[in-house]
Design a protein around this motif. Structure first.
Motif, PDB file in Angstrom:
ATOM      1  N   ALA A 102       0.835  -1.200   0.000  1.00  0.00           N
ATOM      2  CA  ALA A 102       0.000   0.000   0.000  1.00  0.00           C
ATOM      3  C   ALA A 102       0.870   1.250   0.000  1.00  0.00           C
ATOM      4  CB  ALA A 102      -0.928   0.012   1.213  1.00  0.00           C
ATOM      5  N   ALA A 103       0.518   2.215  -0.813  1.00  0.00           N
ATOM      6  CA  ALA A 103       1.161   3.528  -0.765  1.00  0.00           C
ATOM      7  C   ALA A 103       0.461   4.376   0.279  1.00  0.00           C
ATOM      8  CB  ALA A 103       1.097   4.198  -2.137  1.00  0.00           C
ATOM      9  N   VAL A 104       1.143   5.411   0.740  1.00  0.00           N
ATOM     10  CA  VAL A 104       0.587   6.211   1.821  1.00  0.00           C
ATOM     11  C   VAL A 104      -0.698   6.905   1.395  1.00  0.00           C
ATOM     12  CG1 VAL A 104       1.889   8.311   1.300  1.00  0.00           C
ATOM     13  CG2 VAL A 104       1.209   7.828   3.656  1.00  0.00           C
ATOM     14  N   GLU A 105      -0.823   7.205   0.083  1.00  0.00           N
ATOM     15  CA  GLU A 105      -2.044   7.862  -0.377  1.00  0.00           C
ATOM     16  C   GLU A 105      -3.201   6.878  -0.555  1.00  0.00           C
ATOM     17  OE1 GLU A 105       0.707   7.131  -3.924  1.00  0.00           O
ATOM     18  OE2 GLU A 105       0.859   8.006  -1.905  1.00  0.00           O
ATOM     19  N   ASP A 106      -2.928   5.579  -0.459  1.00  0.00           N
ATOM     20  CA  ASP A 106      -3.985   4.572  -0.596  1.00  0.00           C
ATOM     21  C   ASP A 106      -4.804   4.394   0.676  1.00  0.00           C
ATOM     22  OD1 ASP A 106      -3.170   4.066  -3.188  1.00  0.00           O
ATOM     23  OD2 ASP A 106      -1.820   2.433  -2.613  1.00  0.00           O
ATOM     24  N   VAL A 107      -4.322   4.927   1.783  1.00  0.00           N
ATOM     25  CA  VAL A 107      -5.024   4.808   3.066  1.00  0.00           C
ATOM     26  C   VAL A 107      -5.190   6.207   3.638  1.00  0.00           C
ATOM     27  CG1 VAL A 107      -5.039   3.747   5.344  1.00  0.00           C
ATOM     28  CG2 VAL A 107      -3.947   2.564   3.442  1.00  0.00           C
ATOM     29  N   GLN A 108      -6.419   6.604   3.892  1.00  0.00           N
ATOM     30  CA  GLN A 108      -6.707   7.950   4.376  1.00  0.00           C
ATOM     31  C   GLN A 108      -7.491   7.892   5.683  1.00  0.00           C
ATOM     32  OE1 GLN A 108      -5.580  10.674   2.841  1.00  0.00           O
ATOM     33  NE2 GLN A 108      -4.833   9.708   0.962  1.00  0.00           N
ATOM     34  N   LYS A 109      -7.448   8.984   6.422  1.00  0.00           N
ATOM     35  CA  LYS A 109      -8.261   9.090   7.635  1.00  0.00           C
ATOM     36  C   LYS A 109      -9.732   8.941   7.266  1.00  0.00           C
ATOM     37  CE  LYS A 109      -9.427  12.216  11.428  1.00  0.00           C
ATOM     38  NZ  LYS A 109      -9.217  13.557  12.035  1.00  0.00           N
ATOM     39  N   GLY A 110     -10.439   8.095   8.001  1.00  0.00           N
ATOM     40  CA  GLY A 110     -11.847   7.840   7.726  1.00  0.00           C
ATOM     41  C   GLY A 110     -12.090   6.568   6.938  1.00  0.00           C
ATOM     42  N   TYR A 111     -11.034   6.003   6.305  1.00  0.00           N
ATOM     43  CA  TYR A 111     -11.172   4.707   5.655  1.00  0.00           C
ATOM     44  C   TYR A 111     -11.329   3.626   6.730  1.00  0.00           C
ATOM     45  CZ  TYR A 111      -9.701   6.629   1.109  1.00  0.00           C
ATOM     46  OH  TYR A 111      -9.621   7.344  -0.054  1.00  0.00           O
ATOM     47  N   VAL A 112     -11.773   2.455   6.342  1.00  0.00           N
ATOM     48  CA  VAL A 112     -11.999   1.361   7.295  1.00  0.00           C
ATOM     49  C   VAL A 112     -11.345   0.088   6.756  1.00  0.00           C
ATOM     50  CG1 VAL A 112     -13.706  -0.033   8.517  1.00  0.00           C
ATOM     51  CG2 VAL A 112     -14.163   2.380   8.089  1.00  0.00           C
ATOM     52  N   LEU A 113     -10.542  -0.567   7.608  1.00  0.00           N
ATOM     53  CA  LEU A 113      -9.982  -1.875   7.263  1.00  0.00           C
ATOM     54  C   LEU A 113     -11.013  -2.940   7.615  1.00  0.00           C
ATOM     55  CD1 LEU A 113      -6.316  -1.541   8.640  1.00  0.00           C
ATOM     56  CD2 LEU A 113      -7.290  -0.703   6.495  1.00  0.00           C
ATOM     57  N   CYS A 114     -11.358  -3.769   6.630  1.00  0.00           N
ATOM     58  CA  CYS A 114     -12.437  -4.741   6.802  1.00  0.00           C
ATOM     59  C   CYS A 114     -11.965  -6.138   6.454  1.00  0.00           C
ATOM     60  CB  CYS A 114     -13.628  -4.392   5.896  1.00  0.00           C
ATOM     61  SG  CYS A 114     -14.232  -2.705   6.056  1.00  0.00           S
ATOM     62  N   SER A 115     -12.771  -7.117   6.852  1.00  0.00           N
ATOM     63  CA  SER A 115     -12.530  -8.493   6.448  1.00  0.00           C
ATOM     64  C   SER A 115     -12.831  -8.640   4.960  1.00  0.00           C
ATOM     65  CB  SER A 115     -13.436  -9.447   7.236  1.00  0.00           C
ATOM     66  OG  SER A 115     -13.202  -9.340   8.623  1.00  0.00           O
ATOM     67  N   VAL A 116     -11.991  -9.396   4.263  1.00  0.00           N
ATOM     68  CA  VAL A 116     -12.250  -9.666   2.851  1.00  0.00           C
ATOM     69  C   VAL A 116     -13.525 -10.512   2.744  1.00  0.00           C
ATOM     70  CG1 VAL A 116     -11.377 -10.773   0.761  1.00  0.00           C
ATOM     71  CG2 VAL A 116      -9.808  -9.556   2.281  1.00  0.00           C
ATOM     72  N   GLY A 117     -14.452 -10.073   1.914  1.00  0.00           N
ATOM     73  CA  GLY A 117     -15.718 -10.788   1.769  1.00  0.00           C
ATOM     74  C   GLY A 117     -16.811 -10.259   2.679  1.00  0.00           C
ATOM     75  N   GLU A 118     -16.448  -9.453   3.708  1.00  0.00           N
ATOM     76  CA  GLU A 118     -17.456  -8.870   4.608  1.00  0.00           C
ATOM     77  C   GLU A 118     -17.152  -7.387   4.821  1.00  0.00           C
ATOM     78  OE1 GLU A 118     -18.927 -12.002   7.763  1.00  0.00           O
ATOM     79  OE2 GLU A 118     -16.738 -12.009   7.714  1.00  0.00           O
ATOM     80  N   PRO A 119     -17.213  -6.593   3.763  1.00  0.00           N
ATOM     81  CA  PRO A 119     -16.878  -5.170   3.889  1.00  0.00           C
ATOM     82  C   PRO A 119     -18.003  -4.368   4.524  1.00  0.00           C
ATOM     83  CG  PRO A 119     -17.582  -5.633   1.657  1.00  0.00           C
ATOM     84  CD  PRO A 119     -17.575  -6.955   2.377  1.00  0.00           C
ATOM     85  N   CYS A 120     -17.671  -3.191   4.976  1.00  0.00           N
ATOM     86  CA  CYS A 120     -18.697  -2.276   5.472  1.00  0.00           C
ATOM     87  C   CYS A 120     -19.326  -1.543   4.280  1.00  0.00           C
ATOM     88  CB  CYS A 120     -18.086  -1.278   6.458  1.00  0.00           C
ATOM     89  SG  CYS A 120     -16.897  -0.129   5.710  1.00  0.00           S
ATOM     90  N   HIS A 121     -20.367  -0.797   4.522  1.00  0.00           N
ATOM     91  CA  HIS A 121     -20.995  -0.021   3.460  1.00  0.00           C
ATOM     92  C   HIS A 121     -20.143   1.204   3.135  1.00  0.00           C
ATOM     93  CE1 HIS A 121     -24.441  -2.431   4.781  1.00  0.00           C
ATOM     94  NE2 HIS A 121     -25.008  -2.139   3.625  1.00  0.00           N
TER      95      HIS A 121
END
Length: 634
Positions: A500-519
């Protein structure tokens, strides 16, 4: 006789340099070889002669050697290199900092370097420095740093950083990464609680946080004595404990916390993370960033005459902080009536009862159940009474009778014992993974910071980042800057994402389980309580624009439509109202300009809470009822 050397030699002779250093032979130097071919005098012969000269005048020899080493070998000294980088490449500043070893020990990277050398050579130094690399690279939030000697086991972590802060210590080799399997530890089985200190400005939050760390052995006495000296120089003798959490000069000079300070301590029963939130109204967004991660709120109230009234009246931060704490998901509230040792209070039971009687109805209106969720304890943050040890009966004869009888939902005598008795329910390790990203930074890979709200995360696990839907592998997990194999709900973690590049993850993003993402959506229906609209914008209607705080995200939202309004007195619900006023409870549809990670409150409360702010003021609180379809991850 009496003529100088220059006079004897004549006007054309070179001038004598009286400040020249005496020649000192370097035994490690190579022999002189004329033209690079022949062999000069042997170094061994010269060594014997110069050793004799050194014995004859050891002081001069030692001094000269030290001067030569300082000038020639500084670049090879790890300590010098670390301080040189902290000084921003300024050699003069570096030498000045090295003259005061005690002050240097307040920097975590210096402590790690010294502890590594004392604890077992280069290998241990690398491991210690790896932890410090992650710690010092953390951008802001944070966490305060207290100075401690090399032998201290202080767990206070530094995160109050800005562009002018100390840069990283030289990076260790990639092969020695902190996430290596040989260094991984099992997760501490003790329960972990996040504490946020909230309340009006000058209520004593930073002082109490510092006292808590000092009493639990996270700060040594020598450091406290140095802070006492610094506080006295500023004519603020009572602020010395606050200096443990307030680390930058602006905070110390003004006596106001600006950023959220973070530190760690533990007891036999639990592990704790302290978040010292700012009390000034200008820094409420910073307070929200800390409170959104908290499990327990410690509402600090000043019992001093006049101060309690100022904080509790309309416009005081006591009210707004308590309301925000409930909205942001703080489950329990421990109300500490501070400054009971003040000359205007003198541990008066009448003053304690007065504060409690005014706070209970207000906290009930915020949504807390005073008989179950709120506890009240009188303390003195400056003297430490009732924080770790009960106050003496001669000082406060009435307190023992209250807590023995269980008055005010409090059956424990001290703040720490009260925290140890709390039990946080609803943490599901087997639930889908949800880690809202609070911040991220670059340190030999992208490191994301956040709290595990549900599920568990393990090294080697694949995670899905929403709303971008990119998948990355978890390369390492840090808890309190220590590498671990896994983390369960409630832990504050740093997760290194491979690829992951630093711009690929931002404040407010959510790390989720693969196959069970949040909305991830731009529209949702929500229920709001309009608590305090602006005087010049007293009408809440379609088209109203403000800032929404959802978990760690901050997004601009616009009201699309008012769906219903409820009359709180009669309970009557009116459909499709044209507008709403302060005090109304409404259901409305809102939209954001960008996709935002969210969930319905009934499905996952941590991602379903909502706070609306406008022009630096909290205007509404509520929850998401429905995430509208069309923007759900597949």
């Amino acid at each position: 006789m009496g003529d100088s050397w220059e006079d004897q030699q004549g006007a054309g002779a070179p001038k004598l340099n009286v400040g020249a250093k005496p020649f000192v032979f370097n035994p490690g130097a190579r022999s002189f070889t004329p033209g690079g071919g022949g062999r000069g005098a042997t170094t061994e012969d010269m060594t014997a002669q110069m050793a004799a000269a050194s014995i004859a005048d050891p002081a001069a020899s030692s001094s000269s050697v030290m001067e030569e080493d300082d000038e020639g070998d500084d670049e090879n000294d790890p300590l010098w290199q670390a301080v040189f980088k902290m000084a921003g490449g300024d050699r003069a500043k570096t030498e000045k900092m090295l003259e005061d070893p005690d002050s240097l020990m307040q920097y975590p990277e210096i402590r790690a370097l010294v502890e590594g050398v004392e604890g077992g050579g280069e290998g241990s130094t690398t491991a210690a420095m790896d932890a410090e690399l992650s710690r010092k690279a953390e951008p802001r939030m944070p966490v305060a740093t207290a100075a401690a000697p090399a032998s201290s086991s202080s767990s206070i972590s530094s995160s109050k950083m800005s562009s002018g802060s100390s840069p990283l210590v030289a990076a260790a080799e990639d092969d020695d990464d902190a996430g290596g399997s040989s260094e991984l530890q099992d997760e501490d089985p003790r329960e972990h609680l996040n504490l946020v200190f909230i309340g009006h400005v000058d209520a004593g939050k930073s002082t109490m946080s510092g006292q808590l760390l000092y009493l639990t052995g996270q700060v040594d006495k020598r450091t406290i004595e140095r802070f006492e000296k610094e506080a006295k120089q500023l004519n603020r003798e009572s602020w010395f404990l606050a200096f443990i959490m307030d680390t930058n000069e602006e905070e110390r000079a003004k006596g106001k916390t600006v950023e959220v300070g973070r530190a760690h301590f533990d007891t036999d029963a639990k592990r704790y993370t302290i978040m010292d939130a700012p009390g000034h109204k200008n820094y409420v967004p910073n307070m929200i960033a800390g409170a959104v991660q908290a499990d327990v709120g410690i509402l600090v109230i000043s019992a001093r005459r006049g101060e309690f009234e100022t904080g509790f009246e309309r416009g005081g931060q006591t009210r707004e902080h308590a309301l925000l704490a409930k909205t942001l998901g703080v489950r329990y509230l421990v109300v500490v009536i501070n400054k009971m040792d003040d000359s205007t209070v003198k541990w008066s039971k009448d003053r304690f009862d007065e504060c409690v009687s005014k706070l209970k109805p207000f906290l009930k209106s915020c949504g807390y159940a005073p008989k179950k969720d709120v506890k009240f304890i009188p303390v003195s943050g400056l003297t430490g009474d009732n924080i770790q040890k009960p106050v003496a009966a001669s000082t406060c004869p009435w307190w023992e009778g209250l807590y023995v009888a269980g008055e005010h939902n409090t059956a424990e005598p001290t703040l720490i014992s009260c925290l140890d008795a709390l039990c946080i329910e609803g943490r599901e390790p087997s639930a889908p993974l949800r880690i809202p990203v609070l911040d991220r930074y670059q340190d030999r890979g992208t490191i994301s910071l956040g709290k595990v709200e549900s599920g568990s995360v393990k090294v080697g696990q694949k995670v899905l980042v929403m709303p971008t839907k990119n998948t990355y592998e978890v390369q390492s997990i840090l808890i309190n800057d220590l590498p671990v194999r896994s983390a369960k709900p409630g832990e504050n973690v740093k997760v290194k994402l491979g690829g992951a590049a630093v711009e690929d993850v931002q404040k407010g993003y959510v790390l989720c389980s693969v196959g069970e993402p949040c909305h991830a959506a731009t529209r949702f229906d929500c229920q709001l309580a309009l608590v305090d609209l602006l005087e010049h914008r007293p009408i809440f209607s379609p088209g109203y624009t403000c800032v929404a705080h959802l978990h760690t995200a901050e997004e601009e939202v616009t009201v699309m439509d008012l769906l219903s309004i409820e009359d709180r007195k009669s309970g009557e619900v009116k459909k499709k109202p044209r507008f709403a006023r302060q005090g109304n409870v409404i259901t409305c549809r809102m939209r954001t300009k960008r996709e935002v990670c969210c969930e319905a409150f009934k499905e996952m409360a941590q991602l379903g809470r909502l706070t609306l702010r406008d022009e630096g003021k909290t205007i509404a609180i509520g929850k998401i009822l429905t995430v509208l379809p069309g923007k759900v991850a597949k």
